[in-house]
Design an enzyme around this catalytic site. Structure first.
Site, PDB file in Angstrom:
ATOM      1  N   ASP A   1     -54.269-104.971 -12.522  1.00 21.02           N
ATOM      2  CA  ASP A   1     -55.645-104.904 -12.046  1.00 21.02           C
ATOM      3  C   ASP A   1     -56.590-105.709 -12.933  1.00 21.02           C
ATOM      4  OD1 ASP A   1     -54.658-103.221 -10.168  1.00 21.02           O
ATOM      5  OD2 ASP A   1     -55.964-101.513 -10.647  1.00 21.02           O
TER       6      ASP A   1
ATOM      7  N   HIS B   1     -66.317-105.042  -8.898  1.00 20.13           N
ATOM      8  CA  HIS B   1     -65.709-103.802  -9.385  1.00 20.13           C
ATOM      9  C   HIS B   1     -66.661-102.596  -9.319  1.00 20.13           C
ATOM     10  CE1 HIS B   1     -63.146-101.181 -11.915  1.00 20.13           C
ATOM     11  NE2 HIS B   1     -62.169-102.035 -11.585  1.00 20.13           N
TER      12      HIS B   1
ATOM     13  N   HIS C   1     -52.627-103.493 -16.436  1.00 22.66           N
ATOM     14  CA  HIS C   1     -53.827-104.333 -16.434  1.00 22.66           C
ATOM     15  C   HIS C   1     -53.529-105.653 -17.154  1.00 22.66           C
ATOM     16  CE1 HIS C   1     -55.370-100.211 -15.937  1.00 22.66           C
ATOM     17  NE2 HIS C   1     -56.384-100.774 -15.271  1.00 22.66           N
TER      18      HIS C   1
END
Length: 860
Positions: free
Chosen positions: A208, A263, A360
């Site tokens: 992500d 986001h 991530h």
């Protein structure tokens, strides 16, 4: 010096730059009869490309014996060649014609056509006035593009429209139980509600918040090393900024998904904002890799059983837009940097189950993620796990669809604009550092060198040489100065130094010359000529001057009784060829006048002290300057090659080896523009003329001797401090505005206040050196915010005019005649309005203080 006004009238047809026959003594001036074959020419001539070569000797006709004078009836052009034998000739311009044909009867058909044509031309001119000129639109367009790019940069970097709120957990009673108990892949497309699980021994690694320029390439390298595929849920901001990484993901067999643009927590957002987040991220992915994706992961999501009454409606709406929502079944918690073993343990499913693993590749230091991944992949592959992207694991068609046509070009255009905005911002950052360095360097030089100059000229016993007591010729070129000329001339007659005054009337239409003649003042003469421009008027005045020291001033300027005496004292040094005086703003009571007063004292006079010490002063102000006749002869007199004859002649003096100095006590009071439009017009011409002068004398960079020294010291300083620095200075305010609005606000304000404090210190020091009251500095902060922006746009417009090869038209500024010199017997301003004021083709002094060329030259 005694006697009444003596007139010298020059009539007949002549070239715009012609000088009159020049007698041996000005008092013997003759009339020049027009030649029969001479064309009727009026208006200013265009500047030629020829410069004045340093060291070339030009003989002035005023020094010729009587036998060498041109006889009556000789053409004026021949007289000009006699005065300046090496000077280039300049072209002329025909006078305006009447709107109707000469001799046409008022009632005739031709007269009717003339009147109809006149109305048509009037309507055309009216329409043209309604349309802003191209050179006014271009600076506005540049500013608009700059602001748009900065806004785009702020948006892409989540500095604009960013929403960092995170909603707390809510109830789950409205979420279907099948979803809460189901798998990590949720499909709500076409009104259905389906969840899918990953088959056993299949692992779908998901990353992500990327792509990140530091960590994403390392993650991709590890995946390629171990022949593993993954899904990268990218944000639109990062995909837009690093499209090459998105392209590499797709090229190496990975899938990409939408993780919104900025986001935000979508449960706080409206549907239009959700659509915007989706479409902008898709646009970035399309522009980067040429594909669309049907995969979506909500920000701040976790497992399927964490779906609640706030996030579920968003998931259903996302499905209605054609997306499959992907959450996870294993969270490595790598963002907490818990250590390699903990990351591997959190990401390993139990009992051979399939899983969607959350990791991530952006958002901070991800070195533990990369190191853990390099151990995790071979370890689980040895246990029989396969690492696939999502559709490979589910045995479904690819989630990526190629995009062609208009959609592809829109995506590429978006990426291009983002890259351009980032590049522009980076460039502006470099320019900001450059301007910061230039500003600090300039302030440091000014403070150091101006202080040294003041100490040198004010020390007890300082002398330039033997006191200068010889008479001086004062030239006053004037065009339509009826409101000012009486004040100007009367201030000169109060001079403490012996002078003669020559008022050169450049074809005024408001009776300027008549006013001077009617005064009947001793030692004052009027020389009349057709309108030819300031350089031609000054050259004619030089030819009629009786003395070797020549003072030049503008028709709207007044001198103090001691001005001429103080101005000529530096000629006690035989190496001094010209002297710049101290121009002051006389009408400083208004806000715009106070701003110009600050600029004159701080920006011009402090600069002149610095340039005097460095021996490279760029401009002798048209309002108050003095010259040796021999120095003027050597450089060929006043040139029409540029719109800045004062800057041009000063640079020519340096190149010829003469020294140019500053006389701080030679004060002259000038009338500055009182409206923004007049100020714009004046400074536009100043800056454009300075650029012309710099370009004309660029050859000095390669010269030797005094010319080379000026070229390698003076020209770079003038270019940096008077052209480059003012053009870049507004970047400080642009970044100030950007920082205040989008952050970091506190640091931005502190930085700007620091810059303002430095400027305030320099301004206060300049005011102290000039013995000015500090009260006008109250308006300094407002000047820095508003006035500098106007000067920036003016300078930008001058750049555009120069680069596009445009020609500049001169406009006569409206004068009020309110300026008086302290200690001088100057009467109140005249109320007579000039009949020809405002006409093109005007010569008008502007009292500019020396940093840039003055206005008042005729329309070319």
């Amino acid at each position: 010096m005694a006697g009444h006004v003596r007139r010298t009238r020059t009539t007949g047809n002549r070239r715009p730059d012609d000088t009159p026959d020049a007698p041996g003594r000005a008092s013997d001036a003759r009339h020049v009869r027009p030649a029969a074959d001479a064309p009727d020419v009026s208006g200013a001539g265009h500047a030629s490309d020829a410069g004045h070569a340093p060291g070339t000797t030009h003989a002035f006709a005023a020094y010729e014996p009587d036998s060498a004078r041109p006889a009556d009836g000789i053409r004026a052009a021949d007289a000009t060649r006699a005065a300046f034998p090496n000077a280039r000739r300049h072209g002329g311009r025909s006078p305006r014609r009447s709107g109707t044909a000469a001799g046409t009867a008022p009632g005739s058909r031709a007269g009717s056509r003339g009147r109809t044509g006149g109305r048509t031309r009037a309507r055309t001119r009216s329409r043209r006035r309604l349309r802003p000129p191209l050179r006014l639109l271009l600076p506005m367009l540049v500013l608009a593009v700059l602001m748009a790019m900065l806004m785009l940069r702020g948006y892409v970097h989540s500095e604009i429209l960013a929403d960092h709120r995170v909603r707390p957990e809510a109830a789950t009673d409205q979420v279907p139980q099948d979803i809460l108990d189901g798998g990590p892949v949720i499909d709500t497309r076409h009104g259905q509600t389906t969840s899918l699980r990953v088959p056993d021994h299949r692992l779908v690694l998901t990353f992500d918040d990327g792509p990140d320029p530091t960590w994403t390439p390392k993650v991709l390298d590890v995946l390629r090393k171990h022949h593993a595929h993954a899904v990268f849920f990218v944000t639109g901001t990062m995909a837009s900024r690093y499209p090459d990484l998105v392209r590499r993901m797709v090229a190496e067999g990975h899938e990409v998904g939408v993780h919104t643009f900025n986001h935000p927590d979508l449960s706080y957002q409206s549907r239009s904002r959700v659509d915007w987040e989706l479409s902008q991220t898709q646009l970035a992915i399309t522009g980067a890799a040429g594909v669309r994706t049907s995969l979506f992961r909500p920000p701040y999501s976790s497992f399927a059983d964490a779906m609640d009454n706030r996030s579920w409606p968003v998931t259903r709406y996302i499905g209605s837009r054609g997306y499959i929502t992907v959450v996870n079944t294993a969270d490595s918690e790598d963002w907490q940097k818990p250590g390699l073993a903990r990351i591997i343990r959190n990401a390993t499913p139990k009992g051979g189950e399939g899983a969607v693993v959350l990791m991530h590749d952006s958002g901070g230091d991800r070195h533990q993620t990369v190191q853990a991944l390099d151990r995790y992949l071979p370890g689980l592959q040895a246990e029989g796990y396969r690492f696939d992207n999502l559709t490979e694991a589910l045995g479904a068609p690819s989630a990526l669809t190629p995009v062609t046509g208009v959609g592809l070009w829109k995506g590429r255009a978006w990426i291009f604009l983002v890259q351009a905005a980032d590049g522009l911002t980076d460039g502006l950052g470099v320019c900001l550092a450059l301007i910061g360095g230039l500003v600090i360097a300039r302030f440091a030089l000014m403070l150091l060198l101006s202080g040294a100059h003041a100490r040198r000229v004010r020390r007890r016993g300082f002398r330039w040489g033997e006191p200068v007591t010889e008479p001086v010729s004062v030239l006053v070129p004037a065009y339509n100065e009826a409101k000012c000329i009486e004040n100007t001339v009367r201030s000169l007659t109060a001079s403490e130094h012996p002078i003669e005054v020559l008022v050169v009337d450049d074809g005024s239409a408001d009776g300027t010359a008549d006013i001077v003649e009617a005064l009947g003042l001793p030692g004052v003469r009027v020389v009349r000529q057709r309108n030819a421009g300031k350089p031609a008027a000054l050259n004619r005045g030089i030819a009629h001057a009786s003395h070797d020291l020549i003072v030049m001033m503008d028709g709207d300027t007044v001198f103090e009784p001691s001005t001429v005496r103080e101005l000529v004292q530096p000629f006690g040094d035989p190496g001094v060829g010209a002297v710049a005086g101290n121009a002051k703003v006389g009408n400083r009571d208004s806000l715009i006048g106070a701003w110009q007063h600050i600029e004159y004292v701080m920006g011009f006079n402090l600069d002149r002290r610095m340039y005097d010490v460095l021996r490279c002063m760029p401009t002798i102000p048209g309002a108050v300057g003095a010259f040796r006749r021999s120095a003027l002869r050597e450089v060929g007199g006043m040139s029409e090659d540029t719109l800045a004859e004062d800057t041009d002649i000063t640079m020519a003096m340096h190149r010829a080896g003469w020294r140019v100095v500053y006389a701080e006590n030679a004060r002259a009071w000038t009338e500055a523009p009182e409206t923004v439009q007049q100020l714009w017009s004046q400074r536009y011409r100043w800056s454009y003329g300075t650029m012309q002068a710099i370009w004309k004398h660029r050859g000095a960079l390669l010269d030797r001797g005094p010319s080379g020294r000026f070229g390698r010291v003076g020209l770079p300083l003038v270019s940096l401090f008077m052209v480059v620095a003012p053009l870049l200075a507004p970047l400080i305010d642009v970044f100030l505005l950007y920082g205040v609005v989008f952050g970091p606000t506190q640091k931005t304000i502190v930085a700007w206040l620091g810059v303002l404090a430095i400027q305030a210190v320099c301004a206060a020091y300049a005011f102290r050196l000039d013995r000015e009251r500090m009260t006008h500095l109250i308006s300094l902060p407002l000047q820095q915010i508003l006035y500098r922006q106007l000067m920036y746009v003016v300078l930008l417009q001058s750049w555009i005019t120069a680069l596009t090869g445009g020609r500049l038209r001169w406009q006569k500024l409206r004068r009020t005649g309110v300026v008086e010199a302290p200690g001088g017997p100057v009467p109140a301003a005249r109320t007579r309005a000039g009949a020809g004021a405002g006409q093109p083709g005007a010569l008008a002094g502007d009292g500019q203080p020396g940093a840039l060329p003055g206005e008042g030259r005729p329309v070319a």
